[in-house]
Design a protein around this motif. Structure first.
Motif, PDB file in Angstrom:
ATOM      1  N   ASP A   9       0.669  -1.210   0.023  1.00  0.00           N
ATOM      2  CA  ASP A   9       0.053  -0.025   0.080  1.00  0.00           C
ATOM      3  C   ASP A   9       0.879   1.201  -0.123  1.00  0.00           C
ATOM      4  OD1 ASP A   9      -2.083  -1.363   0.067  1.00  0.00           O
ATOM      5  OD2 ASP A   9      -2.749  -1.256   2.339  1.00  0.00           O
ATOM      6  N   LEU A  10       1.798   1.209   0.773  1.00  0.00           N
ATOM      7  CA  LEU A  10       2.870   2.441   0.946  1.00  0.00           C
ATOM      8  C   LEU A  10       3.497   2.692  -0.410  1.00  0.00           C
ATOM      9  CD1 LEU A  10       4.632   1.951   4.312  1.00  0.00           C
ATOM     10  CD2 LEU A  10       2.942   3.602   3.806  1.00  0.00           C
ATOM     11  N   LEU A  11       3.821   1.396  -0.956  1.00  0.00           N
ATOM     12  CA  LEU A  11       4.847   1.425  -2.270  1.00  0.00           C
ATOM     13  C   LEU A  11       4.019   1.904  -3.176  1.00  0.00           C
ATOM     14  CD1 LEU A  11       7.088  -1.585  -1.964  1.00  0.00           C
ATOM     15  CD2 LEU A  11       7.569   0.760  -1.673  1.00  0.00           C
ATOM     16  N   ALA A  12       2.535   1.462  -3.448  1.00  0.00           N
ATOM     17  CA  ALA A  12       1.697   1.714  -4.262  1.00  0.00           C
ATOM     18  C   ALA A  12       1.332   3.283  -4.268  1.00  0.00           C
ATOM     19  CB  ALA A  12       0.370   0.983  -4.447  1.00  0.00           C
ATOM     20  N   ALA A  13       1.235   3.790  -3.164  1.00  0.00           N
ATOM     21  CA  ALA A  13       0.591   5.219  -2.769  1.00  0.00           C
ATOM     22  C   ALA A  13       1.914   6.267  -3.446  1.00  0.00           C
ATOM     23  CB  ALA A  13       0.595   5.468  -1.236  1.00  0.00           C
ATOM     24  N   ARG A  14       3.057   5.799  -3.362  1.00  0.00           N
ATOM     25  CA  ARG A  14       4.269   6.566  -3.801  1.00  0.00           C
ATOM     26  C   ARG A  14       4.385   6.347  -5.390  1.00  0.00           C
ATOM     27  NH1 ARG A  14       7.790   9.108   0.051  1.00  0.00           N
ATOM     28  NH2 ARG A  14       6.874   8.957   1.930  1.00  0.00           N
ATOM     29  N   LYS A  15       3.606   5.491  -5.987  1.00  0.00           N
ATOM     30  CA  LYS A  15       3.821   5.086  -7.328  1.00  0.00           C
ATOM     31  C   LYS A  15       5.185   4.573  -7.738  1.00  0.00           C
ATOM     32  CE  LYS A  15       0.605   8.653  -8.719  1.00  0.00           C
ATOM     33  NZ  LYS A  15      -0.483   8.082  -8.565  1.00  0.00           N
ATOM     34  N   ILE A  16       5.624   3.641  -6.640  1.00  0.00           N
ATOM     35  CA  ILE A  16       6.811   2.905  -6.723  1.00  0.00           C
ATOM     36  C   ILE A  16       6.560   1.650  -7.423  1.00  0.00           C
ATOM     37  CG2 ILE A  16       8.955   1.729  -5.579  1.00  0.00           C
ATOM     38  CD1 ILE A  16       8.541   4.105  -3.619  1.00  0.00           C
TER      39      ILE A  16
ATOM     40  N   GLN B 237       2.992  -0.542  -9.237  1.00  0.00           N
ATOM     41  CA  GLN B 237       1.632  -0.423  -9.719  1.00  0.00           C
ATOM     42  C   GLN B 237       1.034  -1.809  -9.552  1.00  0.00           C
ATOM     43  OE1 GLN B 237       1.302  -0.077 -14.106  1.00  0.00           O
ATOM     44  NE2 GLN B 237       3.541  -0.324 -14.237  1.00  0.00           N
ATOM     45  N   VAL B 238      -0.413  -1.696  -9.723  1.00  0.00           N
ATOM     46  CA  VAL B 238      -1.233  -2.787  -9.290  1.00  0.00           C
ATOM     47  C   VAL B 238      -1.900  -2.971 -10.744  1.00  0.00           C
ATOM     48  CG1 VAL B 238      -3.198  -3.709  -8.094  1.00  0.00           C
ATOM     49  CG2 VAL B 238      -1.738  -1.973  -7.077  1.00  0.00           C
TER      50      VAL B 238
ATOM     51  N   LEU C 182       3.817  -4.952  -9.547  1.00  0.00           N
ATOM     52  CA  LEU C 182       4.904  -5.028 -10.217  1.00  0.00           C
ATOM     53  C   LEU C 182       5.565  -3.411 -10.168  1.00  0.00           C
ATOM     54  CD1 LEU C 182       4.209  -4.546 -13.739  1.00  0.00           C
ATOM     55  CD2 LEU C 182       2.378  -4.546 -12.268  1.00  0.00           C
ATOM     56  N   LEU C 183       6.813  -3.615 -10.504  1.00  0.00           N
ATOM     57  CA  LEU C 183       7.453  -2.377 -10.354  1.00  0.00           C
ATOM     58  C   LEU C 183       6.929  -1.308 -11.465  1.00  0.00           C
ATOM     59  CD1 LEU C 183       9.993  -0.956  -9.128  1.00  0.00           C
ATOM     60  CD2 LEU C 183      11.432  -1.685 -10.944  1.00  0.00           C
ATOM     61  N   ASN C 184       6.686  -0.067 -10.930  1.00  0.00           N
ATOM     62  CA  ASN C 184       6.094   1.003 -11.776  1.00  0.00           C
ATOM     63  C   ASN C 184       7.119   1.529 -12.820  1.00  0.00           C
ATOM     64  OD1 ASN C 184       4.858   3.101 -13.084  1.00  0.00           O
ATOM     65  ND2 ASN C 184       4.416   4.071 -11.179  1.00  0.00           N
ATOM     66  N   ASP C 185       6.886   0.989 -14.017  1.00  0.00           N
ATOM     67  CA  ASP C 185       7.985   1.490 -15.085  1.00  0.00           C
ATOM     68  C   ASP C 185       7.662   2.937 -15.931  1.00  0.00           C
ATOM     69  OD1 ASP C 185       5.713   1.073 -16.591  1.00  0.00           O
ATOM     70  OD2 ASP C 185       6.565  -0.544 -17.681  1.00  0.00           O
ATOM     71  N   GLY C 186       6.772   3.567 -15.220  1.00  0.00           N
ATOM     72  CA  GLY C 186       6.246   4.988 -15.752  1.00  0.00           C
ATOM     73  C   GLY C 186       5.051   5.102 -16.861  1.00  0.00           C
ATOM     74  N   ARG C 187       4.819   3.694 -17.615  1.00  0.00           N
ATOM     75  CA  ARG C 187       3.903   3.613 -18.411  1.00  0.00           C
ATOM     76  C   ARG C 187       2.536   3.548 -17.835  1.00  0.00           C
ATOM     77  NH1 ARG C 187       5.697  -1.209 -22.153  1.00  0.00           N
ATOM     78  NH2 ARG C 187       6.311  -1.864 -19.896  1.00  0.00           N
TER      79      ARG C 187
END
Length: 85
Positions: A52-59, A61-62, A72-77
């Protein structure tokens, strides 16, 4: 290299473990249960809080696939998993 996540307090140790795994396996994607059991061997509730913390910081993505949430890791797309074909 893992993104900067300094400043996270609660759940940071678990978040660190998740990010280290993703740093070594940048294409990895799994459910909370899979991450807890297979990636880092931690309690699923603690993993959920860290995700939840990592997703809130957009690190991370779901992506929802067949009704299950995968992280998974947010690749910016932009995430297109819920927009349909």
């Amino acid at each position: 290299m893992a993104p900067n996540y300094r400043g996270m307090n609660e759940g940071r140790g678990i978040a660190d473990k998740i990010l280290k795994y993703l740093d070594r396996n940048p294409g990895a994607m799994d459910t909370e249960k899979g991450i807890a059991e297979w990636w880092i061997g931690e309690d699923e509730e603690q993993v959920r809080s860290a995700l939840d913390l990592l997703a809130a910081r957009k690190i991370v993505q779901v992506r929802v696939l067949n009704g299950d949430a995968y992280y998974l890791l947010n690749d910016g797309r932009p995430d297109r998993s819920s927009t349909g074909p």
